[in-house]
Enzyme design. Structure first.
Site, mmCIF file in Angstrom:
data_model
loop_
_atom_site.group_PDB
_atom_site.id
_atom_site.type_symbol
_atom_site.label_atom_id
_atom_site.label_comp_id
_atom_site.label_asym_id
_atom_site.label_seq_id
_atom_site.Cartn_x
_atom_site.Cartn_y
_atom_site.Cartn_z
ATOM 1 N N TYR A 135 35.477 44.975 -59.350
ATOM 2 C CA TYR A 135 35.079 44.467 -58.035
ATOM 3 C C TYR A 135 36.112 43.444 -57.578
ATOM 4 C CZ TYR A 135 31.382 43.186 -54.596
ATOM 5 O OH TYR A 135 30.630 42.985 -53.455
ATOM 6 N N HIS A 140 36.368 42.653 -49.528
ATOM 7 C CA HIS A 140 35.187 43.521 -49.578
ATOM 8 C C HIS A 140 33.990 42.751 -50.116
ATOM 9 C CE1 HIS A 140 32.724 47.107 -50.206
ATOM 10 N NE2 HIS A 140 32.522 46.698 -51.455
ATOM 11 N N ASP A 239 34.975 56.027 -54.852
ATOM 12 C CA ASP A 239 33.733 55.847 -55.606
ATOM 13 C C ASP A 239 32.564 55.957 -54.633
ATOM 14 O OD1 ASP A 239 32.284 55.398 -57.932
ATOM 15 O OD2 ASP A 239 32.187 53.244 -57.587
ATOM 16 N N LYS A 259 25.684 55.432 -57.572
ATOM 17 C CA LYS A 259 27.112 55.601 -57.806
ATOM 18 C C LYS A 259 27.454 56.789 -58.698
ATOM 19 C CE LYS A 259 28.769 51.528 -56.133
ATOM 20 N NZ LYS A 259 29.964 51.303 -55.337
ATOM 21 N N THR A 366 36.365 48.405 -54.368
ATOM 22 C CA THR A 366 36.830 48.620 -52.996
ATOM 23 C C THR A 366 37.859 47.570 -52.589
ATOM 24 O OG1 THR A 366 34.636 49.465 -52.475
ATOM 25 C CG2 THR A 366 36.082 48.977 -50.623
#
Length: 432
Positions: A135, A140, A239, A259, A366
């Site tokens: 992450y 994001h 993803d 996910k 992201t």
């Protein structure tokens, strides 16, 4: 040789006798990514992309153009064994392939071993034992966090620890394989109880994939100064995310069915060696941010840990395809929008003694820019579905709809070097 230093294979004056390689946006001779392809009517084998062609490495071994144990390694149907090699061995193979494709004296022997990429079927490049998603895209994280916690978008640990979670390796598919809209449990805002059905908030995520090369033994950490030796290469990663499932299920344990239904990757592994010219200093952290803890800090990573990649997302709706319209670009931005470097996430992943294996895949999470033109998901572009945006043909989108095709692209640029690309990562969404 340091991981950011170049050699003769990166020489901008080097050209290939394979004509389609000249000026190719992704695969000039300075790239030479590895992948698994199947020529028409034949089984999968290792290949190297060069322009619009693929060099068949299995055929090269049969023709005695690769000697020694390369004949055994390059006859495999996955890249795991090649990924496990030390970087110096991979670099030696890269030099040999570069010579085969650039030296006119080799043309007569090598040209019959080229296959048209358009006629080949691409496969997953490796047996993916494990997949971990991080992450590291701070913009994001801020953009999404503001939708749920306007006054405190980042949780307190974000700037101290590279956040990640273990994903599902079995549902990763190569570019071109459609993704079926998942069904699952969600709780509408105006409902007392959850319901089960197709996701109505399907989204993409623009990420980089990091392929693990040589692994580490269980119980042994990977020092930050050695992390680069465990990175074999890069790809693009979408993803896919069912945001409505995610909102309902992610507390307390994080993403699950939102996910794991499918992730899409570009099929070529652009090697760490090919990326040598495209390293930048880490962006300075904002004033007041903590410095990384010592185990995540090295001078070499500070000076060379960021990647000079420009990332892009395109969308082609079913109507666009039917009317012959080209995909429209939704966003573009640099990969320097990563708060943590690739070396840092590898080091952190193994810091507790977790053993990484050749062919494992890490996702960056992201990668978004600070402004709208660089947002890496529809969750951001449409403000959580509250502000649908209009496409050039008049259609609007809040989330991904059936028939939409999402296309990710990335280009590496550096002054004095030939640009290379990661190839396309694309998939069409099918109805539930």
């Amino acid at each position: 040789m340091s991981w950011w230093r170049t050699d003769e294979t990166h020489d901008p004056a080097r050209t290939s006798w394979a004509e389609s390689a000249q000026g190719h946006g992704d695969f000039p001779i300075q790239n030479l990514p590895f992948g698994i392809f199947a020529p028409r009517g034949e089984g999968p084998r290792i290949g190297v992309a060069i322009g619009d062609m693929i060099l068949d490495l299995r055929a090269c071994t049969t023709a005695n153009l690769l000697s020694g144990d390369w004949q055994e390694i390059c006859s495999e149907a996955t890249l795991n064994r090649l990924l496990a090699l030390p970087s110096e061995r991979r670099r030696a193979l890269r030099r040999r392939v570069s010579d085969l494709l650039s030296d006119e004296a080799n043309r007569a022997a090598v040209e019959p071993l080229l296959r048209q990429a358009a006629d080949a079927v691409m496969h997953l490049p490796a047996r993916i034992g494990d997949y971990t998603d991080f992450y590291v895209g701070i913009h994001h994280a801020n953009n999404v966090g503001r939708q749920f916690r306007p006054d405190n978008p980042l949780l307190p640990n974000y700037k101290y620890v590279p956040i990640g979670y273990h994903g599902r390796a079995s549902s990763i598919r190569q570019s071109g394989v459609p993704v079926r809209r998942p069904s699952g449990q969600r709780k509408p805002h105006d409902a007392e109880h959850p319901i089960f059905g197709p996701s109505v908030r399907l989204d993409y995520e623009l990420e980089l994939g990091v392929w693990i090369g040589p692994g580490n033994r269980l119980g042994e950490a990977i020092p930050i100064g050695e992390a680069n030796e465990h990175v074999a290469g890069f790809c693009l990663l979408n993803d896919w995310s069912a945001r409505d499932f995610q909102a309902w299920e992610y507390q307390p344990l994080g993403p699950f069915l939102a996910k794991n239904f499918q992730s899409t990757i570009s099929p070529w592994i652009v090697t760490a060696e090919a990326m040598a010219p495209f390293h930048l200093p880490q962006p300075a952290r904002p004033a007041g941010d903590p410095q990384p803890l010592p185990y995540l800090l090295s001078e070499a990573d500070l000076q060379h840990g960021a990647l000079a990649l420009t990332l892009e997302v395109f969308l082609q709706t079913q109507r666009m395809r039917e009317e012959g319209e080209a995909p429209v670009r939704l966003s573009t931005g640099p990969a320097t929008n990563m708060y943590w470097t690739v070396n840092q996430i590898v080091t952190h992943h193994a810091s507790n003694g977790c053993n990484l294996n050749p062919g494992d895949l890490l996702g960056t999470g992201t990668i978004s820019a600070a402004t709208r033109e660089g947002f890496g998901s529809m969750l951001e572009l449409a403000s959580g579905g509250q502000d649908p945006f209009q496409l050039s043909n008049g259609e609007t989108r809040a989330f991904v709809e059936d028939g939409d095709e999402v296309i990710l692209r990335a280009t590496a640029d550096a002054p004095g070097f030939v640009s290379i690309g990661l190839g396309e990562c694309r998939a069409v969404v099918l109805p539930a």
